[in-house]
Design an enzyme around this catalytic site. Structure first.
Site, mmCIF file in Angstrom:
data_model
loop_
_atom_site.group_PDB
_atom_site.id
_atom_site.type_symbol
_atom_site.label_atom_id
_atom_site.label_comp_id
_atom_site.label_asym_id
_atom_site.label_seq_id
_atom_site.Cartn_x
_atom_site.Cartn_y
_atom_site.Cartn_z
ATOM 1 N N THR A 1 -3.496 -3.714 -5.206
ATOM 2 C CA THR A 1 -3.664 -5.063 -5.754
ATOM 3 C C THR A 1 -3.967 -6.055 -4.628
ATOM 4 O O THR A 1 -3.268 -6.045 -3.607
ATOM 5 C CB THR A 1 -2.391 -5.483 -6.516
ATOM 6 O OG1 THR A 1 -2.183 -4.560 -7.571
ATOM 7 C CG2 THR A 1 -2.529 -6.893 -7.091
ATOM 8 N N GLY B 1 -10.135 -6.565 -38.638
ATOM 9 C CA GLY B 1 -11.392 -6.280 -37.932
ATOM 10 C C GLY B 1 -11.697 -7.314 -36.856
ATOM 11 O O GLY B 1 -12.270 -6.987 -35.811
ATOM 12 N N ARG C 1 10.574 -4.607 -10.292
ATOM 13 C CA ARG C 1 10.386 -4.197 -11.694
ATOM 14 C C ARG C 1 10.920 -5.229 -12.700
ATOM 15 O O ARG C 1 10.317 -5.378 -13.776
ATOM 16 C CB ARG C 1 10.984 -2.797 -11.917
ATOM 17 C CG ARG C 1 10.071 -1.718 -11.319
ATOM 18 C CD ARG C 1 10.657 -0.314 -11.352
ATOM 19 N NE ARG C 1 9.731 0.638 -10.721
ATOM 20 C CZ ARG C 1 10.092 1.811 -10.226
ATOM 21 N NH1 ARG C 1 11.352 2.202 -10.264
ATOM 22 N NH2 ARG C 1 9.183 2.603 -9.682
ATOM 23 N N GLN D 1 6.889 6.913 -17.942
ATOM 24 C CA GLN D 1 7.532 8.233 -17.803
ATOM 25 C C GLN D 1 8.430 8.253 -16.562
ATOM 26 O O GLN D 1 9.531 8.797 -16.590
ATOM 27 C CB GLN D 1 6.455 9.331 -17.710
ATOM 28 C CG GLN D 1 5.741 9.623 -19.018
ATOM 29 C CD GLN D 1 4.872 8.464 -19.521
ATOM 30 O OE1 GLN D 1 4.284 7.721 -18.748
ATOM 31 N NE2 GLN D 1 4.807 8.307 -20.833
ATOM 32 N N SER E 1 2.761 8.880 -8.815
ATOM 33 C CA SER E 1 4.193 8.945 -9.154
ATOM 34 C C SER E 1 4.969 9.666 -8.061
ATOM 35 O O SER E 1 6.106 9.320 -7.754
ATOM 36 C CB SER E 1 4.383 9.684 -10.486
ATOM 37 O OG SER E 1 3.795 8.951 -11.538
ATOM 38 N N GLU F 1 3.624 -0.030 -10.878
ATOM 39 C CA GLU F 1 5.037 -0.110 -10.437
ATOM 40 C C GLU F 1 5.916 0.936 -11.127
ATOM 41 O O GLU F 1 7.082 0.702 -11.429
ATOM 42 C CB GLU F 1 5.582 -1.527 -10.607
ATOM 43 C CG GLU F 1 4.841 -2.488 -9.681
ATOM 44 C CD GLU F 1 5.684 -3.629 -9.190
ATOM 45 O OE1 GLU F 1 6.909 -3.497 -9.121
ATOM 46 O OE2 GLU F 1 5.079 -4.664 -8.839
ATOM 47 N N CYS G 1 0.829 -1.207 0.000
ATOM 48 C CA CYS G 1 0.000 0.000 0.000
ATOM 49 C C CYS G 1 0.862 1.255 0.000
ATOM 50 O O CYS G 1 1.235 1.756 1.071
ATOM 51 C CB CYS G 1 -0.911 0.005 1.226
ATOM 52 S SG CYS G 1 -1.930 -1.465 1.370
HETATM 53 N N1 CAA Z 1 17.295 2.813 -4.021
HETATM 54 C C1 CAA Z 1 17.606 3.371 -2.832
HETATM 55 N N2 CAA Z 1 17.407 4.704 -2.561
HETATM 56 C C2 CAA Z 1 16.889 5.466 -3.575
HETATM 57 C C3 CAA Z 1 16.545 4.930 -4.828
HETATM 58 C C4 CAA Z 1 16.773 3.540 -5.049
HETATM 59 N N3 CAA Z 1 16.470 2.971 -6.198
HETATM 60 N N4 CAA Z 1 16.029 5.913 -5.594
HETATM 61 C C5 CAA Z 1 16.056 7.024 -4.851
HETATM 62 N N5 CAA Z 1 16.587 6.767 -3.631
HETATM 63 C C6 CAA Z 1 16.825 7.694 -2.546
HETATM 64 C C7 CAA Z 1 17.715 8.837 -3.010
HETATM 65 O O1 CAA Z 1 19.074 8.536 -2.857
HETATM 66 C C8 CAA Z 1 17.286 9.968 -2.097
HETATM 67 O O2 CAA Z 1 17.948 9.803 -0.857
HETATM 68 P P1 CAA Z 1 18.262 11.026 0.160
HETATM 69 O O3 CAA Z 1 17.110 11.115 1.075
HETATM 70 O O4 CAA Z 1 19.479 10.578 0.883
HETATM 71 O O5 CAA Z 1 18.451 12.256 -0.644
HETATM 72 C C9 CAA Z 1 15.812 9.689 -1.873
HETATM 73 O O6 CAA Z 1 15.590 8.306 -2.166
HETATM 74 C C10 CAA Z 1 14.900 10.545 -2.737
HETATM 75 O O7 CAA Z 1 15.199 10.275 -4.083
HETATM 76 P P2 CAA Z 1 14.686 11.221 -5.266
HETATM 77 O O8 CAA Z 1 15.139 12.619 -4.993
HETATM 78 O O9 CAA Z 1 15.109 10.607 -6.550
HETATM 79 O O10 CAA Z 1 13.108 11.165 -5.068
HETATM 80 P P3 CAA Z 1 11.905 11.781 -5.901
HETATM 81 O O11 CAA Z 1 10.896 12.288 -4.951
HETATM 82 O O12 CAA Z 1 12.431 12.703 -6.942
HETATM 83 O O13 CAA Z 1 11.199 10.496 -6.550
HETATM 84 C C11 CAA Z 1 10.780 8.777 -8.136
HETATM 85 C C12 CAA Z 1 11.806 9.559 -7.273
HETATM 86 C C13 CAA Z 1 11.627 7.899 -9.031
HETATM 87 C C14 CAA Z 1 9.910 9.658 -8.988
HETATM 88 C C15 CAA Z 1 9.931 7.893 -7.185
HETATM 89 O O14 CAA Z 1 9.051 8.686 -6.427
HETATM 90 C C16 CAA Z 1 9.158 6.815 -7.910
HETATM 91 O O15 CAA Z 1 9.695 5.748 -8.223
HETATM 92 N N6 CAA Z 1 7.850 7.048 -8.182
HETATM 93 C C17 CAA Z 1 6.999 6.028 -8.771
HETATM 94 C C18 CAA Z 1 6.297 5.277 -7.693
HETATM 95 C C19 CAA Z 1 5.778 3.958 -8.144
HETATM 96 O O16 CAA Z 1 6.442 3.200 -8.846
HETATM 97 N N7 CAA Z 1 4.573 3.640 -7.716
HETATM 98 C C20 CAA Z 1 3.975 2.385 -8.016
HETATM 99 C C21 CAA Z 1 3.305 1.852 -6.792
HETATM 100 S S1 CAA Z 1 3.392 0.143 -6.608
HETATM 101 C C22 CAA Z 1 2.182 -0.515 -7.566
HETATM 102 O O17 CAA Z 1 1.980 -0.124 -8.674
HETATM 103 C C23 CAA Z 1 1.426 -1.535 -6.856
HETATM 104 C C24 CAA Z 1 0.646 -2.604 -7.455
HETATM 105 O O18 CAA Z 1 -0.245 -3.017 -6.775
HETATM 106 C C25 CAA Z 1 0.999 -3.313 -8.704
#
Ligand code: CAA
Length: 390
Positions: A158, A339, A242, A366, A132, A362, A124
């Site tokens: 899910t 079709g 992923r 974008q 996002s 996930e 969750c």
């Molecule tokens: N591993 C470890 N740490 C990470 C990381 C990774 N892969 N990516 C980022 N971090 C850390 C960074 O180092 C940073 O650390 P500090 O606090 O030390 O600075 C911190 O996390 C913040 O990173 P960002 O500045 O990059 O964060 P952001 O706010 O810009 O967001 C993002 C990054 C990639 C957009 C992220 O928010 C994201 O992945 N969003 C998409 C969310 C998603 O996939 N949702 C799907 C939900 S699950 C689902 O779909 C469920 C289902 O039921 C199927």
């Protein structure tokens, strides 16, 4: 060494998953899609034959399979029906933060329950105003003595209607942005309310619900990882799941590709099977390439994890490419059917609808591009946890 040849065990695993998909999933997939029905009988059987929770460590009674093994299974089951596979596989998404961040007794309690019975767990994270942008979440967890009290709503969850366990991300320090989020393992009780089951475009055999936590009390030992470190935990989880989503997209694309190949050899136009026309051959060739490269990208991102390496970039490459390819391949399959492809009596329109969610859940395509751009332009050094299978 670069070597993607499968071991005998992996070939057996693929055969087991393929037979299960062919025998138990395919025959009912289009009916489940039509009715938006819940595949409980398939879940029970998959649990019985060992095709669920395959990643849980052997020390807790799990199969202890690695990430590549997981991709092999996920492609086959999604070839059967990706909606069913989403229902079967969501435990993997919910288990990852528990195995990465849970205390020893919590991991054991959770894993042993999932291994013993076909129970479900949900991840969750998403909220109506925080998709996002994970750090925009509003769900709150407040510490009271040796408990946390959670309030808030999560959407697009899910298996939400059927889960016994929930991994819930909540703000523990609302002023601290992404550094104020914590993760908790929550057992279903009557403060956990299923608000809404979504009626979806595709993957209609999977359950997607809104879940509200209303003064839900959680013992502090169910905090996963450190307080306020939940955002990073979520990112580490998505790096690990992923590759499997990319494998699922490969399974959908492969199914559409196979249907389109067969149909192109049967359908006669201008006096010859349409497979004899170069216009169709080039589409088939592009579809074949996309299926092949999607699988390679998924496996590559999984193998890095199995080697204990960080795979953020490769996992986003794989998820982005395989999801977009699945959308393209299934759309081309509909095109090859002409079709008839647009009609529900034929198999490919379902696959096109199912493929769409691969570009959304996930992390949208974008968001994957955002991760790829960041990792390419400004790569970050992030420590990996000691266990490769977590
Ligand atoms: N591993 C470890 N740490 C990470 C990381 C990774 N892969 N990516 C980022 N971090 C850390 C960074 O180092 C940073 O650390 P500090 O606090 O030390 O600075 C911190 O996390 C913040 O990173 P960002 O500045 O990059 O964060 P952001 O706010 O810009 O967001 C993002 C990054 C990639 C957009 C992220 O928010 C994201 O992945 N969003 C998409 C969310 C998603 O996939 N949702 C799907 C939900 S699950 C689902 O779909 C469920 C289902 O039921 C199927």
């Amino acid at each position: 060494m670069v070597d993607f040849s499968l071991t005998d065990e992996q070939k057996n695993l693929r055969e087991l998953a393929h037979d299960f998909a062919a025998r138990e999933i395919r025959p009912v997939a289009w009916e489940l899609d039509r009715d938006g029905a819940w595949p409980q009988a398939i879940i029970d059987k998959a649990h019985e034959v060992g095709l669920m929770n395959t990643h849980l460590p052997e020390e807790y009674g799990g199969a202890g399979l690695n990430y590549l093994d997981g991709c092999i299974i996920e492609e086959e089951l999604s070839w059967g029906c990706s909606g069913v596979q989403t229902s079967l596989g969501a435990n993997g998404l919910a288990s990852a933060p528990v195995m990465l961040g849970g205390a020893e007794d919590v991991k054991r309690e959770f894993a042993e329950e999932l291994v013993a019975e076909p129970k479900l767990a949900s991840f969750c994270l998403t909220e109506p105003d925080a998709g996002s942008d994970v750090s925009g979440m509003r769900t709150r967890a407040v510490r009271r003595g040796d408990k946390y009290v959670i309030n808030g709503s999560k959407c697009f969850i899910t298996n939400g209607s059927y889960a016994d366990w929930f991994v819930v991300y909540a703000k523990t320090d609302p002023e601290a942005g992404h550094r104020g989020i914590s993760a908790f393992l929550v057992r279903r009780d009557d403060t956990v309310i299923v608000d809404k089951k979504e009626d979806k475009l595709g993957q209609r055999a999977s359950n997607t619900a809104t879940i509200t936590f209303n003064e839900t009390e959680v013992d502090a030992r169910y905090l996963l990882g450190e307080e306020n470190k939940g955002f990073k935990l979520a990112m580490m989880v998505l790096d690990r799941t992923r590759p499997g989503v990319a494998a699922m997209a490969t399974g959908i694309a492969r199914a559409a590709f196979e249907f389109a190949c067969d149909y192109s050899k049967e359908r006669v136009q201008f006096g010859v099977p349409i497979a004899m026309h170069q216009a169709i051959q080039f589409m088939i060739a592009d579809m074949a390439t996309k299926v092949h490269l999607s699988r390679l990208a998924a496996w590559n991102s999984a193998v890095l994890l199995d080697q204990g390496k960080r795979n953020t970039l490769e996992s986003s490459h794989a998820k982005r490419f395989a999801a977009d390819s699945a959308m393209e391949v299934t759309t081309d399959a509909v095109q090859i059917y002409g079709g008839y492809g647009f009609i529900k009596d034929y198999p490919v329109e379902k696959l096109m609808r199912d493929a769409k969610i691969m570009q959304l859940y996930e992390g949208t395509s974008q968001i994957q591009r955002l991760v790829i751009a960041r990792e390419t332009l400004l790569p970050r050094r992030i420590e990996q946890p000691a266990t490769a299978t977590a």
